[in-house]
Design a protein around this motif. Structure first.
Motif, PDB file in Angstrom:
ATOM      1  N   LEU A  87       0.805  -1.215   0.000  1.00 48.50           N
ATOM      2  CA  LEU A  87       0.000   0.000   0.000  1.00 48.50           C
ATOM      3  C   LEU A  87       0.843   1.272   0.000  1.00 48.50           C
ATOM      4  N   PHE A  88       2.081   1.163   0.470  1.00 50.26           N
ATOM      5  CA  PHE A  88       2.914   2.352   0.568  1.00 50.26           C
ATOM      6  C   PHE A  88       4.025   2.391  -0.495  1.00 50.26           C
ATOM      7  N   VAL A  89       3.861   1.559  -1.537  1.00 48.70           N
ATOM      8  CA  VAL A  89       4.864   1.555  -2.605  1.00 48.70           C
ATOM      9  C   VAL A  89       4.929   2.899  -3.309  1.00 48.70           C
ATOM     10  N   GLY A  90       3.770   3.482  -3.607  1.00 48.30           N
ATOM     11  CA  GLY A  90       3.754   4.737  -4.359  1.00 48.30           C
ATOM     12  C   GLY A  90       3.465   5.957  -3.512  1.00 48.30           C
ATOM     13  N   PHE A  95       4.796  13.708  -4.728  1.00 45.48           N
ATOM     14  CA  PHE A  95       5.864  14.698  -4.596  1.00 45.48           C
ATOM     15  C   PHE A  95       6.698  14.828  -5.877  1.00 45.48           C
ATOM     16  N   PHE A  96       6.650  13.785  -6.729  1.00 45.18           N
ATOM     17  CA  PHE A  96       7.469  13.805  -7.945  1.00 45.18           C
ATOM     18  C   PHE A  96       6.653  14.142  -9.199  1.00 45.18           C
ATOM     19  N   ASP A  97       5.403  13.723  -9.231  1.00 40.30           N
ATOM     20  CA  ASP A  97       4.546  13.988 -10.387  1.00 40.30           C
ATOM     21  C   ASP A  97       3.459  14.973  -9.953  1.00 40.30           C
ATOM     22  N   ARG A  98       3.688  16.255 -10.202  1.00 43.26           N
ATOM     23  CA  ARG A  98       2.786  17.294  -9.717  1.00 43.26           C
ATOM     24  C   ARG A  98       1.923  17.899 -10.812  1.00 43.26           C
ATOM     25  N   ASP A  99       1.969  17.340 -12.007  1.00 43.54           N
ATOM     26  CA  ASP A  99       1.139  17.857 -13.103  1.00 43.54           C
ATOM     27  C   ASP A  99      -0.335  17.583 -12.816  1.00 43.54           C
ATOM     28  N   ILE A 100      -1.161  18.622 -12.918  1.00 44.67           N
ATOM     29  CA  ILE A 100      -2.589  18.486 -12.643  1.00 44.67           C
ATOM     30  C   ILE A 100      -3.282  17.825 -13.828  1.00 44.67           C
ATOM     31  N   GLU A 106     -12.665  22.841  -6.874  1.00 48.73           N
ATOM     32  CA  GLU A 106     -11.509  23.734  -6.966  1.00 48.73           C
ATOM     33  C   GLU A 106     -10.206  23.032  -6.602  1.00 48.73           C
ATOM     34  N   ILE A 107     -10.300  21.745  -6.344  1.00 48.57           N
ATOM     35  CA  ILE A 107      -9.121  20.975  -5.928  1.00 48.57           C
ATOM     36  C   ILE A 107      -8.504  20.289  -7.150  1.00 48.57           C
ATOM     37  N   GLY A 108      -7.247  20.561  -7.394  1.00 47.27           N
ATOM     38  CA  GLY A 108      -6.562  19.929  -8.510  1.00 47.27           C
ATOM     39  C   GLY A 108      -5.997  18.570  -8.129  1.00 47.27           C
ATOM     40  N   ILE A 109      -6.253  17.579  -8.976  1.00 47.14           N
ATOM     41  CA  ILE A 109      -5.756  16.217  -8.744  1.00 47.14           C
ATOM     42  C   ILE A 109      -4.560  15.994  -9.659  1.00 47.14           C
ATOM     43  N   SER A 110      -3.403  15.785  -9.069  1.00 49.12           N
ATOM     44  CA  SER A 110      -2.181  15.606  -9.851  1.00 49.12           C
ATOM     45  C   SER A 110      -2.015  14.175 -10.326  1.00 49.12           C
ATOM     46  N   GLY A 111      -1.136  14.011 -11.298  1.00 56.26           N
ATOM     47  CA  GLY A 111      -0.846  12.662 -11.784  1.00 56.26           C
ATOM     48  C   GLY A 111      -0.214  11.786 -10.728  1.00 56.26           C
ATOM     49  N   VAL A 113      -0.944  11.735  -7.550  1.00 56.99           N
ATOM     50  CA  VAL A 113      -1.998  11.195  -6.684  1.00 56.99           C
ATOM     51  C   VAL A 113      -2.671  10.006  -7.359  1.00 56.99           C
ATOM     52  N   ILE A 114      -2.970  10.157  -8.656  1.00 57.73           N
ATOM     53  CA  ILE A 114      -3.620   9.064  -9.390  1.00 57.73           C
ATOM     54  C   ILE A 114      -2.709   7.843  -9.456  1.00 57.73           C
ATOM     55  N   SER A 115      -1.431   8.059  -9.776  1.00 57.29           N
ATOM     56  CA  SER A 115      -0.503   6.920  -9.872  1.00 57.29           C
ATOM     57  C   SER A 115      -0.307   6.259  -8.514  1.00 57.29           C
ATOM     58  N   MET A 116      -0.339   7.054  -7.436  1.00 58.71           N
ATOM     59  CA  MET A 116      -0.227   6.472  -6.099  1.00 58.71           C
ATOM     60  C   MET A 116      -1.421   5.572  -5.796  1.00 58.71           C
ATOM     61  N   ILE A 117      -2.614   6.039  -6.138  1.00 60.63           N
ATOM     62  CA  ILE A 117      -3.818   5.246  -5.879  1.00 60.63           C
ATOM     63  C   ILE A 117      -3.817   3.966  -6.718  1.00 60.63           C
ATOM     64  N   THR A 118      -3.410   4.076  -7.993  1.00 57.95           N
ATOM     65  CA  THR A 118      -3.386   2.880  -8.848  1.00 57.95           C
ATOM     66  C   THR A 118      -2.379   1.846  -8.339  1.00 57.95           C
ATOM     67  N   LEU A 119      -1.218   2.309  -7.879  1.00 55.98           N
ATOM     68  CA  LEU A 119      -0.228   1.379  -7.336  1.00 55.98           C
ATOM     69  C   LEU A 119      -0.759   0.681  -6.085  1.00 55.98           C
ATOM     70  N   MET A 120      -1.433   1.446  -5.240  1.00 55.64           N
ATOM     71  CA  MET A 120      -2.012   0.850  -4.029  1.00 55.64           C
ATOM     72  C   MET A 120      -3.082  -0.174  -4.374  1.00 55.64           C
ATOM     73  N   LEU A 121      -3.924   0.157  -5.356  1.00 57.87           N
ATOM     74  CA  LEU A 121      -4.973  -0.778  -5.768  1.00 57.87           C
ATOM     75  C   LEU A 121      -4.384  -2.045  -6.364  1.00 57.87           C
ATOM     76  N   LYS A 122      -3.343  -1.896  -7.160  1.00 58.07           N
ATOM     77  CA  LYS A 122      -2.704  -3.067  -7.754  1.00 58.07           C
ATOM     78  C   LYS A 122      -2.178  -4.016  -6.675  1.00 58.07           C
ATOM     79  N   GLY A 123      -1.476  -3.464  -5.704  1.00 54.73           N
ATOM     80  CA  GLY A 123      -0.960  -4.303  -4.626  1.00 54.73           C
ATOM     81  C   GLY A 123      -2.071  -4.909  -3.800  1.00 54.73           C
ATOM     82  N   PHE A 124      -3.104  -4.116  -3.516  1.00 58.22           N
ATOM     83  CA  PHE A 124      -4.229  -4.591  -2.710  1.00 58.22           C
ATOM     84  C   PHE A 124      -4.967  -5.716  -3.427  1.00 58.22           C
ATOM     85  N   TYR A 125      -5.244  -5.533  -4.717  1.00 54.57           N
ATOM     86  CA  TYR A 125      -5.929  -6.567  -5.495  1.00 54.57           C
ATOM     87  C   TYR A 125      -5.102  -7.858  -5.556  1.00 54.57           C
TER      88      TYR A 125
END
Length: 257
Positions: A87-90, A95-100, A106-111, A113-125
């Protein structure tokens, strides 16, 4: 000491799951192994930003736990040593991929954050899929499936022996821990300075016990392999395996969200 006994009880509960009278337990082990491997490979193959189709891959763990009558809470609890790692791999990705990529209000979601969630889901699944396989397939059946795909015989035998003599080794470790506790009644836990000595004692006793066990196996006719009962595949086993693999391929290659 209590920790060792607790681990042995947990392993015994998993063995009780193997003995359930449930149709998922009766499925051909090779089919379940292929489904689990295909599922894990499909999950990890998704792009780091492919969050939406990855969420759809939750269909298999959800099916396994609901239809298979498995406890999600107990599954997560039994995999608690592995889950924090996956769960903590990504965790540092934001901090490294900050492109929105998009905005939620009004909240910007960076790449990141998305890549962190996908990595966590992959490990969890992957952990959940492995648990479903372990909870519905005994070691003997799993080793039978490994032999069908030509995994080296020595590896299969080692896996079988580890499972069959897990309790013996656990009880040996429990005796050593009990002896240490009786000699140090006021000490909480085992002091780090004694770890090497106790592990060495455990190794020596294990080697002695292994020699006795091997001699007993030879007396009973062991010739380097275990006779495994043949498990015939039913039409339903084949349909079940093909159906799940087709679903994985469909989500991976067809659905684009």
């Amino acid at each position: 000491m209590d920790s060792i006994e607790k681990r042995l009880r947990e392993f015994q509960k998993i063995q009780e799951l193997w003995q359930r009278s449930h149709w998922m337990n009766d499925l051909h082990p090779l089919g379940k192994l292929l489904i689990s491997v295909m599922y894990i490979f499909t999950v990890v193959s998704f792009d780091k930003y492919a969050l939406a189709p990855l969420i759809l891959m939750a269909v298999y763990p959800a099916f396994g736990f609901i239809v298979g009558e498995l406890s999600l809470r107990m599954g997560i609890y039994r995999m608690r040593l592995i889950l924090p790692l996956v769960l903590f791999v990504g965790i540092l990705n934001p901090f490294f991929d900050r492109d929105i990529l998009f905005y939620v209000g009004e909240i910007g979601i960076s790449g990141g954050v998305i890549s962190m969630i996908t990595l966590m889901l992959k490990g969890f699944y992957a952990v959940l899929a492995a648990y479903i396989l372990i909870a519905t397939t005994s070691i003997e059946k799993l080793c039978y499936a490994l032999r069908l795909i030509h995994v080296p015989k020595i590896i299969v035998i080692v896996i079988l022996l580890i499972e069959r003599y897990f309790f013996i080794m656990g009880e040996e470790a429990d005796r050593i821990a009990t002896a240490y506790k009786l000699r140090a009644p006021r000490q909480k836990g085992i002091h780090y300075s004694a770890w090497g000595t106790l592990v060495g004692m455990w190794l020596i006793r294990s080697m002695d016990r292994a020699g006795v066990v091997y001699e007993s196996m030879l007396l009973r006719g062991f010739k380097g392999d275990f006779d495994m009962e043949e498990i015939k595949a039913r039409p339903f086993d084949i349909i079940y395996t093909i159906a799940w693999i087709a679903i994985f391929v469909f989500i991976r290659n067809i659905i684009k969200i």
